[in-house]
Design an enzyme around this catalytic site. Structure first.
Site, PDB file in Angstrom:
ATOM      1  N   TYR A   1       6.495  40.588 134.241  1.00 34.80           N
ATOM      2  CA  TYR A   1       5.819  39.875 133.136  1.00 34.80           C
ATOM      3  C   TYR A   1       6.779  39.648 131.968  1.00 34.80           C
ATOM      4  O   TYR A   1       7.007  38.519 131.530  1.00 34.80           O
ATOM      5  CB  TYR A   1       4.576  40.645 132.663  1.00 34.80           C
ATOM      6  CG  TYR A   1       4.099  40.188 131.292  1.00 34.80           C
ATOM      7  CD1 TYR A   1       3.575  38.912 131.112  1.00 34.80           C
ATOM      8  CD2 TYR A   1       4.202  41.026 130.175  1.00 34.80           C
ATOM      9  CE1 TYR A   1       3.178  38.468 129.853  1.00 34.80           C
ATOM     10  CE2 TYR A   1       3.799  40.597 128.920  1.00 34.80           C
ATOM     11  CZ  TYR A   1       3.285  39.323 128.757  1.00 34.80           C
ATOM     12  OH  TYR A   1       2.894  38.884 127.512  1.00 34.80           O
TER      13      TYR A   1
ATOM     14  N   LYS B   1       8.484  36.187 130.293  1.00 32.86           N
ATOM     15  CA  LYS B   1       8.262  35.781 128.893  1.00 32.86           C
ATOM     16  C   LYS B   1       9.618  35.664 128.178  1.00 32.86           C
ATOM     17  O   LYS B   1       9.831  34.731 127.388  1.00 32.86           O
ATOM     18  CB  LYS B   1       7.362  36.791 128.164  1.00 32.86           C
ATOM     19  CG  LYS B   1       5.910  36.795 128.602  1.00 32.86           C
ATOM     20  CD  LYS B   1       5.190  35.473 128.380  1.00 32.86           C
ATOM     21  CE  LYS B   1       4.955  35.147 126.923  1.00 32.86           C
ATOM     22  NZ  LYS B   1       4.095  33.935 126.777  1.00 32.86           N
TER      23      LYS B   1
ATOM     24  N   THR C   1       5.908  37.631 123.139  1.00 38.17           N
ATOM     25  CA  THR C   1       5.534  39.038 123.052  1.00 38.17           C
ATOM     26  C   THR C   1       6.706  39.899 122.600  1.00 38.17           C
ATOM     27  O   THR C   1       7.872  39.548 122.834  1.00 38.17           O
ATOM     28  CB  THR C   1       5.061  39.515 124.445  1.00 38.17           C
ATOM     29  OG1 THR C   1       4.972  40.934 124.455  1.00 38.17           O
ATOM     30  CG2 THR C   1       6.024  39.106 125.552  1.00 38.17           C
ATOM     31  N   ASP C   2       6.394  41.039 122.005  1.00 36.47           N
ATOM     32  CA  ASP C   2       7.451  41.990 121.626  1.00 36.47           C
ATOM     33  C   ASP C   2       8.101  42.628 122.857  1.00 36.47           C
ATOM     34  O   ASP C   2       9.171  43.235 122.752  1.00 36.47           O
ATOM     35  CB  ASP C   2       6.908  43.071 120.683  1.00 36.47           C
ATOM     36  CG  ASP C   2       5.766  43.896 121.258  1.00 36.47           C
ATOM     37  OD1 ASP C   2       5.313  43.610 122.387  1.00 36.47           O
ATOM     38  OD2 ASP C   2       5.309  44.830 120.563  1.00 36.47           O
ATOM     39  N   GLU C   3       7.455  42.494 124.025  1.00 37.92           N
ATOM     40  CA  GLU C   3       7.995  43.153 125.223  1.00 37.92           C
ATOM     41  C   GLU C   3       9.324  42.564 125.672  1.00 37.92           C
ATOM     42  O   GLU C   3      10.014  43.153 126.508  1.00 37.92           O
ATOM     43  CB  GLU C   3       6.990  43.056 126.368  1.00 37.92           C
ATOM     44  CG  GLU C   3       5.725  43.796 126.071  1.00 37.92           C
ATOM     45  CD  GLU C   3       4.871  44.031 127.304  1.00 37.92           C
ATOM     46  OE1 GLU C   3       5.365  43.823 128.425  1.00 37.92           O
ATOM     47  OE2 GLU C   3       3.714  44.410 127.125  1.00 37.92           O
TER      48      GLU C   3
END
Ligand code: NAD
Ligand code: DAU
Length: 331
Positions: free
Chosen positions: A147, A151, A120-122
């Site tokens: 979260y 990741k 993810t970009d997060e």
């Protein structure tokens, strides 16, 4: 090609499996999914004859070892995926996202298989609203939530297994997906199913946070492009230039549903809420020739609204419990 898809009964994994069966008749698909609250085996009923479905945990070394040994490529979608849930109970995020990815890596290493890790970009944290910058593969990792930190940790495990053990792996970091089969805890389907239930949409805080929206089919086409053309050990960012703030998205859903523009509520903000995500996907576009097909978010949202309207039996059983949990948090 024999492909093991972890998390294939969740939102993006379901769309990946359905699209793969539709467009790649030579690919044999095995799905490994624990069927948590976010997974639904019925999503795959139309292709049940064409795939092998295994209910199991990506952190279960024995099952993972057997399935990885039987396949050529692993596409690793399985994860705990919702930020709000991770703020209430981080434990399954650590187990699935970190221990699960470690378990996959060890099996891939033992059997000499190819891995594509979905991320993810997060992992990059967030950007200011007026910052012209977008995330690139050189942006430092700076995750905000349980979260996104798990990741980020899973990406770092993949990178370490590539460097230290020569594992054949690629990573993609994608922005916010929308489309059919997304769990109604997430922003867009929550607001669509609220409107369909006569409940006013709920915006966290002022609603100024920006997400970089991409249709799930564009994400999955990019994943196939990376599997087929990507260079091993590389990371690719996937995004479709879809930056919109949350107010704009709610405004579009209301307009497309024939509701007044001010028919929504501001509710308690998310703790540590990331302000803005934005992806620079030029590496994927220039090196591998990928292009998004859904460039009109209004049309993509209209199609998504139709899907939820036509598939009420898919989401209705979960709606009251999801809303009750949000109500407890003042959201
Ligand atoms: P989802 O929550 O809809 O689906 C996750 C799936 O994984 C479910 O089917 C669930 O049953 C399964 N799962 C969970 N724990 C498992 C375990 N221990 N073992 C086996 N299966 C397990 O998630 P999603 O939105 O489809 O996201 C899929 C992947 O894409 C995740 O890795 C996520 O980080 C990543 N991603 C999502 C987005 C997005 O906008 N949704 C954007 C970028 C990246
Ligand atoms: O950027 C990729 C990420 O996108 C993925 O890695 C995650 O798995 C996926 O869940 C998503 O994370 P977000 O936290 O950005 O998505 P979510 O749908 O939860 O929220 C999108 C935005 O909408 C965010 O700014 C919070 C806000 N929001 C969310 C909900 C559920 C609201 O304003 N109201 C809501 O009811």
């Amino acid at each position: 090609m024999r492909v093991l898809v972890t998390g294939g009964a969740g939102f993006i994994g379901t769309n990946f499996v359905l699209r793969t069966i539709e467009t790649r008749p030579d690919v044999e698909v095995t799905v490994l999914d624990a069927l948590t609250y976010a997974g639904n085996a019925d999503n795959l009923s139309s292709v049940a004859e064409r795939i092998t479905f295994v209910r199991g945990d990506v952190a279960d070394a024995e099952t993972v070892d057997r399935l990885v040994g039987e396949n050529d490529v692993v596409v690793h979608f399985a994860a705990e995926s919702h930020n709000d849930v991770s703020l209430r109970n981080p434990e399954p995020f650590v187990r699935t996202n970190l221990v699960g990815t470690y378990t996959i890596l060890e099996a891939v290493r033992r059997h000499g298989r190819r891995l594509h890790h979905i991320s993810t970009d997060e992992v990059y944290g967030d950007l200011e609203l007026d910052d012209p910058a977008r995330f690139t593969t050189s942006t430092p990792y700076n995750p905000s939530s349980p979260y996104s930190s798990t990741k980020a940790g899973s990406d770092l495990l993949v990178r370490a297994w590539v460097r230290s053990f020569g594992v054949d792996a690629t990573i993609s970091n994608c922005s916010n997906n929308y489309g059919p089969y997304q769990h109604i805890e997430k922003f867009i389907p929550r607001q669509i199913t609220n409107v369909l239930s006569d409940i006013r949409p709920k915006l966290y805080g002022a609603g100024r946070n920006v997400r970089d929206w991409i249709h799930v089919d564009d994400h999955n086409d990019a994943v196939w492009t990376i599997i087929e053309k990507g260079r091993t050990s590389e990371t690719y960012l996937i995004g479709a230039d879809g930056e919109r703030d949350n107010l704009t998205i709610v405004g579009l859903i209301l307009e497309l549903s024939g509701r007044p523009a001010d028919w929504f509520d501001h509710v308690t903000d998310r703790a540590g809420h990331d302000l803005r995500y934005a992806i620079d996907s030029s590496k994927l576009r220039e090196e591998l020739g990928w292009r998004p097909r859904y460039t009109d978010i209004r049309a993509g949202l209209a199609q998504t609204i139709d899907w939820y309207r036509d598939n009420e039996s898919w989401w209705r059983p979960a709606k009251a419990a999801v809303e009750a949990r949000y109500a407890e948090a003042g959201q």
